[in-house]
Design a protein around this motif. Structure first.
Motif, mmCIF file in Angstrom:
data_model
loop_
_atom_site.group_PDB
_atom_site.id
_atom_site.type_symbol
_atom_site.label_atom_id
_atom_site.label_comp_id
_atom_site.label_asym_id
_atom_site.label_seq_id
_atom_site.Cartn_x
_atom_site.Cartn_y
_atom_site.Cartn_z
ATOM 1 N N ARG A 1 1.996 23.326 15.169
ATOM 2 C CA ARG A 1 1.312 23.945 16.303
ATOM 3 C C ARG A 1 1.630 23.136 17.563
ATOM 4 O O ARG A 1 1.739 21.916 17.504
ATOM 5 C CB ARG A 1 -0.189 23.938 16.069
ATOM 6 N N SER A 2 1.801 23.793 18.694
ATOM 7 C CA SER A 2 2.104 23.076 19.927
ATOM 8 C C SER A 2 0.908 22.227 20.331
ATOM 9 O O SER A 2 -0.248 22.622 20.152
ATOM 10 C CB SER A 2 2.451 24.049 21.053
ATOM 11 N N GLU A 3 1.193 21.051 20.878
ATOM 12 C CA GLU A 3 0.110 20.162 21.281
ATOM 13 C C GLU A 3 -0.626 20.701 22.504
ATOM 14 O O GLU A 3 -1.756 20.335 22.769
ATOM 15 C CB GLU A 3 0.667 18.769 21.543
ATOM 16 N N LYS A 4 0.051 21.583 23.245
ATOM 17 C CA LYS A 4 -0.584 22.178 24.416
ATOM 18 C C LYS A 4 -1.738 23.100 24.012
ATOM 19 O O LYS A 4 -2.671 23.317 24.773
ATOM 20 C CB LYS A 4 0.465 23.005 25.177
ATOM 21 N N ALA A 5 -1.688 23.627 22.803
ATOM 22 C CA ALA A 5 -2.713 24.565 22.347
ATOM 23 C C ALA A 5 -4.022 23.892 21.973
ATOM 24 O O ALA A 5 -5.067 24.498 22.023
ATOM 25 C CB ALA A 5 -2.197 25.350 21.141
ATOM 26 N N THR A 6 -3.940 22.605 21.606
ATOM 27 C CA THR A 6 -5.136 21.922 21.141
ATOM 28 C C THR A 6 -6.054 21.584 22.308
ATOM 29 O O THR A 6 -5.639 21.034 23.300
ATOM 30 C CB THR A 6 -4.767 20.631 20.399
ATOM 31 N N VAL A 7 -7.312 21.955 22.177
ATOM 32 C CA VAL A 7 -8.321 21.654 23.191
ATOM 33 C C VAL A 7 -9.411 20.830 22.530
ATOM 34 O O VAL A 7 -9.855 21.159 21.431
ATOM 35 C CB VAL A 7 -8.931 22.979 23.747
ATOM 36 N N LYS B 1 -19.773 23.237 0.983
ATOM 37 C CA LYS B 1 -21.181 23.286 1.380
ATOM 38 C C LYS B 1 -21.286 23.835 2.794
ATOM 39 O O LYS B 1 -20.333 23.795 3.565
ATOM 40 C CB LYS B 1 -21.778 21.887 1.331
ATOM 41 N N THR B 2 -22.456 24.310 3.143
ATOM 42 C CA THR B 2 -22.676 24.822 4.481
ATOM 43 C C THR B 2 -22.513 23.694 5.491
ATOM 44 O O THR B 2 -23.106 22.635 5.352
ATOM 45 C CB THR B 2 -24.099 25.416 4.604
ATOM 46 N N GLY B 3 -21.676 23.926 6.488
ATOM 47 C CA GLY B 3 -21.459 22.920 7.523
ATOM 48 C C GLY B 3 -20.440 21.872 7.161
ATOM 49 O O GLY B 3 -20.286 20.889 7.877
ATOM 50 N N SER B 4 -19.701 22.047 6.070
ATOM 51 C CA SER B 4 -18.729 21.033 5.671
ATOM 52 C C SER B 4 -17.406 21.174 6.422
ATOM 53 O O SER B 4 -16.613 20.246 6.428
ATOM 54 C CB SER B 4 -18.477 21.107 4.167
ATOM 55 N N VAL B 5 -17.183 22.307 7.074
ATOM 56 C CA VAL B 5 -15.946 22.525 7.815
ATOM 57 C C VAL B 5 -16.162 22.113 9.266
ATOM 58 O O VAL B 5 -17.117 22.528 9.903
ATOM 59 C CB VAL B 5 -15.521 24.009 7.756
ATOM 60 N N GLU B 6 -15.261 21.245 9.772
ATOM 61 C CA GLU B 6 -15.316 20.881 11.186
ATOM 62 C C GLU B 6 -14.469 21.868 11.958
ATOM 63 O O GLU B 6 -13.312 22.105 11.616
ATOM 64 C CB GLU B 6 -14.763 19.471 11.396
ATOM 65 N N TRP B 7 -15.035 22.463 13.006
ATOM 66 C CA TRP B 7 -14.337 23.452 13.806
ATOM 67 C C TRP B 7 -13.858 22.823 15.105
ATOM 68 O O TRP B 7 -14.541 22.023 15.715
ATOM 69 C CB TRP B 7 -15.258 24.635 14.116
ATOM 70 N N GLN C 1 -11.776 29.181 17.700
ATOM 71 C CA GLN C 1 -12.073 28.040 16.843
ATOM 72 C C GLN C 1 -11.335 28.167 15.515
ATOM 73 O O GLN C 1 -11.289 29.244 14.926
ATOM 74 C CB GLN C 1 -13.573 27.945 16.583
ATOM 75 N N VAL C 2 -10.756 27.059 15.075
ATOM 76 C CA VAL C 2 -10.074 26.999 13.785
ATOM 77 C C VAL C 2 -10.573 25.757 13.054
ATOM 78 O O VAL C 2 -11.081 24.827 13.683
ATOM 79 C CB VAL C 2 -8.536 26.938 13.941
ATOM 80 N N PRO C 3 -10.438 25.715 11.728
ATOM 81 C CA PRO C 3 -10.792 24.492 11.003
ATOM 82 C C PRO C 3 -9.940 23.314 11.466
ATOM 83 O O PRO C 3 -8.783 23.492 11.860
ATOM 84 C CB PRO C 3 -10.481 24.841 9.547
ATOM 85 N N LYS C 4 -10.517 22.126 11.456
ATOM 86 C CA LYS C 4 -9.825 20.943 11.962
ATOM 87 C C LYS C 4 -8.506 20.699 11.241
ATOM 88 O O LYS C 4 -7.554 20.206 11.827
ATOM 89 C CB LYS C 4 -10.727 19.719 11.838
ATOM 90 N N ALA C 5 -8.428 21.069 9.963
ATOM 91 C CA ALA C 5 -7.197 20.873 9.192
ATOM 92 C C ALA C 5 -6.051 21.725 9.736
ATOM 93 O O ALA C 5 -4.883 21.394 9.527
ATOM 94 C CB ALA C 5 -7.442 21.216 7.734
ATOM 95 N N GLU C 6 -6.359 22.812 10.427
ATOM 96 C CA GLU C 6 -5.315 23.707 10.940
ATOM 97 C C GLU C 6 -4.970 23.445 12.395
ATOM 98 O O GLU C 6 -4.311 24.262 13.028
ATOM 99 C CB GLU C 6 -5.763 25.163 10.773
ATOM 100 N N THR C 7 -5.401 22.329 12.973
ATOM 101 C CA THR C 7 -5.098 22.064 14.372
ATOM 102 C C THR C 7 -3.676 21.570 14.572
ATOM 103 O O THR C 7 -3.071 21.842 15.593
ATOM 104 C CB THR C 7 -6.083 21.042 14.974
ATOM 105 N N ILE C 8 -3.136 20.836 13.609
ATOM 106 C CA ILE C 8 -1.772 20.320 13.737
ATOM 107 C C ILE C 8 -0.775 21.341 13.201
ATOM 108 O O ILE C 8 0.275 21.568 13.791
ATOM 109 C CB ILE C 8 -1.624 18.981 12.995
ATOM 110 N N TYR C 9 -1.113 21.992 12.083
ATOM 111 C CA TYR C 9 -0.238 22.983 11.477
ATOM 112 C C TYR C 9 -0.923 24.335 11.465
ATOM 113 O O TYR C 9 -2.145 24.422 11.481
ATOM 114 C CB TYR C 9 0.117 22.586 10.041
#
Length: 59
Positions: free
Chosen positions: A50-56, A3-9, A21-29
């Motif tokens: 994904r490196s933890e330094k990259a996550t903001v 649905k529209t807006g179902s992805v958390e960025w 910006q990436v989908p929340k599911a892709e923040t760790i991997y």
């Protein structure tokens, strides 16, 4: 597709220092690039850590 807006960025930092910006599911991997798709044994790599330094944190 969802649905529209179902992805958390979430904002992350790339290699060049730019924030994107990436989908929340892709923040760790993340998905590996073409040269990192296979292991030495020949099996496919599906996720790379994904490196933890990259996550903001998004504000």
């Amino acid at each position: 597709m969802g649905k529209t807006g179902s992805v958390e960025w979430v904002k992350i930092k790339g290699r060049s220092g730019k924030v994107r910006q990436v989908p929340k599911a892709e923040t760790i991997y993340k998905k590996p690039g073409p040269m990192q798709r296979y292991t030495s044994s020949g099996s496919k790599v599906k996720k790379m850590r994904r490196s933890e330094k990259a996550t903001v944190v998004r504000t």
